[in-house]
Design an enzyme around this catalytic site. Sequence first.
Site, short mmCIF file in Angstrom:
data_model
loop_
_atom_site.label_atom_id
_atom_site.label_comp_id
_atom_site.label_asym_id
_atom_site.label_seq_id
_atom_site.Cartn_x
_atom_site.Cartn_y
_atom_site.Cartn_z
N CYS A 1 71.64 -4.52 33.76
CA CYS A 1 71.02 -5.16 34.92
C CYS A 1 71.79 -6.42 35.30
O CYS A 1 71.66 -6.91 36.42
CB CYS A 1 69.55 -5.45 34.66
SG CYS A 1 69.28 -6.49 33.24
N GLU B 1 61.23 -6.84 33.79
CA GLU B 1 62.65 -7.14 34.04
C GLU B 1 63.25 -5.92 34.70
O GLU B 1 63.21 -4.83 34.14
CB GLU B 1 63.39 -7.46 32.74
CG GLU B 1 63.01 -8.79 32.12
CD GLU B 1 63.12 -9.98 33.06
OE1 GLU B 1 63.96 -9.95 33.99
OE2 GLU B 1 62.32 -10.91 32.91
N GLU C 1 71.23 -1.41 43.82
CA GLU C 1 71.71 -1.34 42.45
C GLU C 1 72.27 0.06 42.20
O GLU C 1 71.63 1.05 42.52
CB GLU C 1 70.56 -1.61 41.47
CG GLU C 1 71.03 -1.60 40.03
CD GLU C 1 69.95 -2.01 39.03
OE1 GLU C 1 68.86 -1.42 39.07
OE2 GLU C 1 70.21 -2.92 38.23
N LYS D 1 56.86 2.62 23.79
CA LYS D 1 57.38 3.89 24.31
C LYS D 1 58.84 3.64 24.69
O LYS D 1 59.14 3.04 25.71
CB LYS D 1 56.56 4.33 25.54
CG LYS D 1 57.00 5.69 26.07
CD LYS D 1 57.61 5.49 27.45
CE LYS D 1 58.25 6.71 28.02
NZ LYS D 1 59.47 7.17 27.34
N1 LIG Z 1 66.90 -3.45 34.50
C1 LIG Z 1 67.45 -2.61 33.67
O1 LIG Z 1 67.98 -3.00 32.66
C2 LIG Z 1 67.39 -1.16 33.96
C3 LIG Z 1 67.41 -0.70 35.25
N2 LIG Z 1 67.36 0.63 35.47
C4 LIG Z 1 67.46 1.09 36.89
O2 LIG Z 1 66.60 2.20 37.05
C5 LIG Z 1 67.35 3.34 37.47
C6 LIG Z 1 66.73 4.59 36.90
O3 LIG Z 1 66.75 4.58 35.47
P1 LIG Z 1 65.53 5.18 34.65
O4 LIG Z 1 65.87 5.41 33.25
O5 LIG Z 1 65.00 6.35 35.39
O6 LIG Z 1 64.50 3.95 34.70
P2 LIG Z 1 62.94 3.97 34.56
O7 LIG Z 1 62.39 2.72 35.13
O8 LIG Z 1 62.41 5.26 35.05
O9 LIG Z 1 62.72 3.99 32.95
C7 LIG Z 1 62.50 2.87 32.15
C8 LIG Z 1 61.38 3.14 31.16
O10 LIG Z 1 60.16 3.38 31.86
C9 LIG Z 1 59.62 4.66 31.50
N3 LIG Z 1 58.90 5.21 32.64
C10 LIG Z 1 59.33 6.14 33.55
N4 LIG Z 1 58.36 6.39 34.47
C11 LIG Z 1 57.30 5.61 34.13
C12 LIG Z 1 56.01 5.42 34.69
N5 LIG Z 1 55.60 6.07 35.78
N6 LIG Z 1 55.18 4.53 34.11
C13 LIG Z 1 55.57 3.83 33.02
N7 LIG Z 1 56.78 3.99 32.42
C14 LIG Z 1 57.63 4.86 32.98
C15 LIG Z 1 60.83 5.46 31.08
O11 LIG Z 1 60.48 6.58 30.30
P3 LIG Z 1 61.45 7.89 30.28
O12 LIG Z 1 62.73 7.42 29.71
O13 LIG Z 1 60.75 8.82 29.38
O14 LIG Z 1 61.57 8.35 31.69
C16 LIG Z 1 61.61 4.39 30.31
O15 LIG Z 1 61.02 4.20 29.04
C17 LIG Z 1 68.77 3.05 37.02
O16 LIG Z 1 69.71 3.72 37.77
C18 LIG Z 1 68.86 1.56 37.22
O17 LIG Z 1 69.13 1.28 38.58
C19 LIG Z 1 67.27 1.53 34.45
C20 LIG Z 1 67.24 1.13 33.15
C21 LIG Z 1 67.34 -0.26 32.81
O1 LIG Z 2 73.55 -8.71 29.81
C1 LIG Z 2 72.85 -8.54 28.83
O2 LIG Z 2 73.22 -8.83 27.70
C2 LIG Z 2 71.44 -8.02 28.97
C3 LIG Z 2 71.29 -7.12 30.14
C4 LIG Z 2 69.95 -6.51 30.25
O3 LIG Z 2 68.96 -7.05 29.86
C5 LIG Z 2 69.80 -5.20 30.88
O4 LIG Z 2 70.78 -4.64 31.35
O5 LIG Z 2 68.66 -4.69 30.90
#
Ligand SMILES: NC(=O)C1=CN([C@@H]2O[C@H](COP(=O)(O)OP(=O)(O)OC[C@H]3O[C@@H](n4cnc5c(N)ncnc54)[C@H](OP(=O)(O)O)[C@@H]3O)[C@@H](O)[C@H]2O)C=CC1
Ligand SMILES: O=C(O)CCC(=O)C(=O)O
Length: 486
Positions: free
Chosen positions: A288, A254, A388, A179
């Site tokens: 991240c 992660e 974050e 997904k």
């Molecule tokens: N570590 C990283 O690399 C990331 C960190 N983030 C952090 O998260 C914040 C919010 O971003 P956001 O996109 O909302 O991140 P989410 O954690 O909501 O989304 C990541 C993935 O999880 C899915 N998802 C959302 N809700 C659920 C649930 N209840 N159960 C299972 N899967 C779910 C999302 O689907 P859908 O897109 O359809 O909502 C997407 O595919 C950012 O501001 C940042 O701080 C975000 C992205 C990456």
């Molecule tokens: O720094 C990178 O290349 C990877 C970062 C990452 O995994 C993320 O932002 O989710």
Amino acid sequence: MSTVTTANYLNYINGEWVESTSNETIESINPAAPEEIVGHIQLSTKEDLDKAVEAAKNAQKTWRGLSGSERGEILYKVAAIMEERLEEIAECATREMGKTLAETKGETKRGIAILKYYAGEGMRKVGDVIPSTDNEALMFTTRVPLGVVGVITPWNFPVAIPIWKVAPALIYGNTVVIKPASESAVTFAKIAKCFADAGLPKGVLNMVTGSGTIVGGGIAAHPEIKGITFTGSNAVGKSIAHEAMKRGAKYQLEMGGKNPVIVAGDADIELAVDAVIKGAFLSTGQKCTATSRVIVEETIYDRFIKKLIAETKKITIGAGIHADSWMGPCASETQYKSVLQAIQTGINEGAKLILGGKPYEDKVNNGYFIEPTIFEVADQNIAIAREEIFGPVIALMKVSSMERAIDLANDSAYGLSASIFTGNITRMLKFVQEMEAGLIRVNAESAGVELQAPFGGMKESSSHSREQGEAAKEFFTSIKTVFVKG
Ligand SMILES: NC(=O)C1=CN([C@@H]2O[C@H](COP(=O)(O)OP(=O)(O)OC[C@H]3O[C@@H](n4cnc5c(N)ncnc54)[C@H](OP(=O)(O)O)[C@@H]3O)[C@@H](O)[C@H]2O)C=CC1
Ligand SMILES: O=C(O)CCC(=O)C(=O)O
């Protein structure tokens, strides 16, 4: 700019492109020009997910029965097809989530390299021979796939993250239901097409798009999904862990970071400024591993700030599709509002705003742009120094000693990535030893993950597992210890 397409992107289930049973779609829009729809994706139902899981389960026996090299041959073909479609995939990713074309091209090349790396993994060893206390017996380990694996990915690396989860899952004999994030699902649909066109047997990879709660939550709770790999927010990661734990499934998370860069008094200031700017502002800070806190020794603080401000002012902001844009928009309106809110909270809590802090006005397309923003922070307990932000925002802190710098750097719930700039080997080694982070960087920016090395964080940044390189084998397989007596 390329032509606008409003194509309908279907789910990929059991080797076929199919509409959701909901008959509903959602729009994926261009954050640099929110009027532009990049594509429509399926708003899938639990029924769609069940079909995908059933297909993945049915495909399991034959797929795991192939040799690693046979599975690897297919991944090599996917890589070759992606190479032909590199421009198309990169351009789609830029239009869909905003980062610059230079970055999405680099990311697509990285995705191709990951595919080749795991294709080769099909020929590498899967176990060890361990001497038995019985000298007439042979004892060894081998590895078996988990079964059906659920992959839930974010929008910030729309190409590399799905591939660094799907490729190892497949090479070790698992079948997959993915997904992708709704904000980058069109890009993943193009990648799924590469797998389909490479002749991947039906049911081995299935893509179901739609709501995080319904499809993502459905994956976490599905009794036939034996492992879940997730990258995204801490809140969602924790909910997935709870669901998985309740039913005994394996999981890997992660999540966030609040990554510090320490600039010691003896640092090469030019090098440090360049790395801080790239680490904090490339991808509009939406990594991240992005640089979020910059901790500078007081002896060079004034010189460092002056250079940092001067160089940050040179950043060109604009739609990532244009070659002269160095920094694109936030990936969505939600991100844009959340970053502006974090900036306002920083101001309210007494941080000193020294650069940026406002939306960057785009009179042509009303894109979700924010100026690169720098705060000076005296109190490390305020939100801007702890939470974050996932946007182009730096919290600068001044310290009187390296001990204090490391204490401050470690004063965080997160522990993903951390850098130090120094020429002093004793300081480097102390940092390597004492810094609580999964990724330690010396004289290099905080972001920059290499595909052949383990990647993951300490503390709340991950589930303490590692992804990528050989480490992926630990998650995507189970070990069997075999004792054979003739
Ligand atoms: N570590 C990283 O690399 C990331 C960190 N983030 C952090 O998260 C914040 C919010 O971003 P956001 O996109 O909302 O991140 P989410 O954690 O909501 O989304 C990541 C993935 O999880 C899915 N998802 C959302 N809700 C659920 C649930 N209840 N159960 C299972 N899967 C779910 C999302 O689907 P859908 O897109 O359809 O909502 C997407 O595919 C950012 O501001 C940042 O701080 C975000 C992205 C990456
Ligand atoms: O720094 C990178 O290349 C990877 C970062 C990452 O995994 C993320 O932002 O989710």
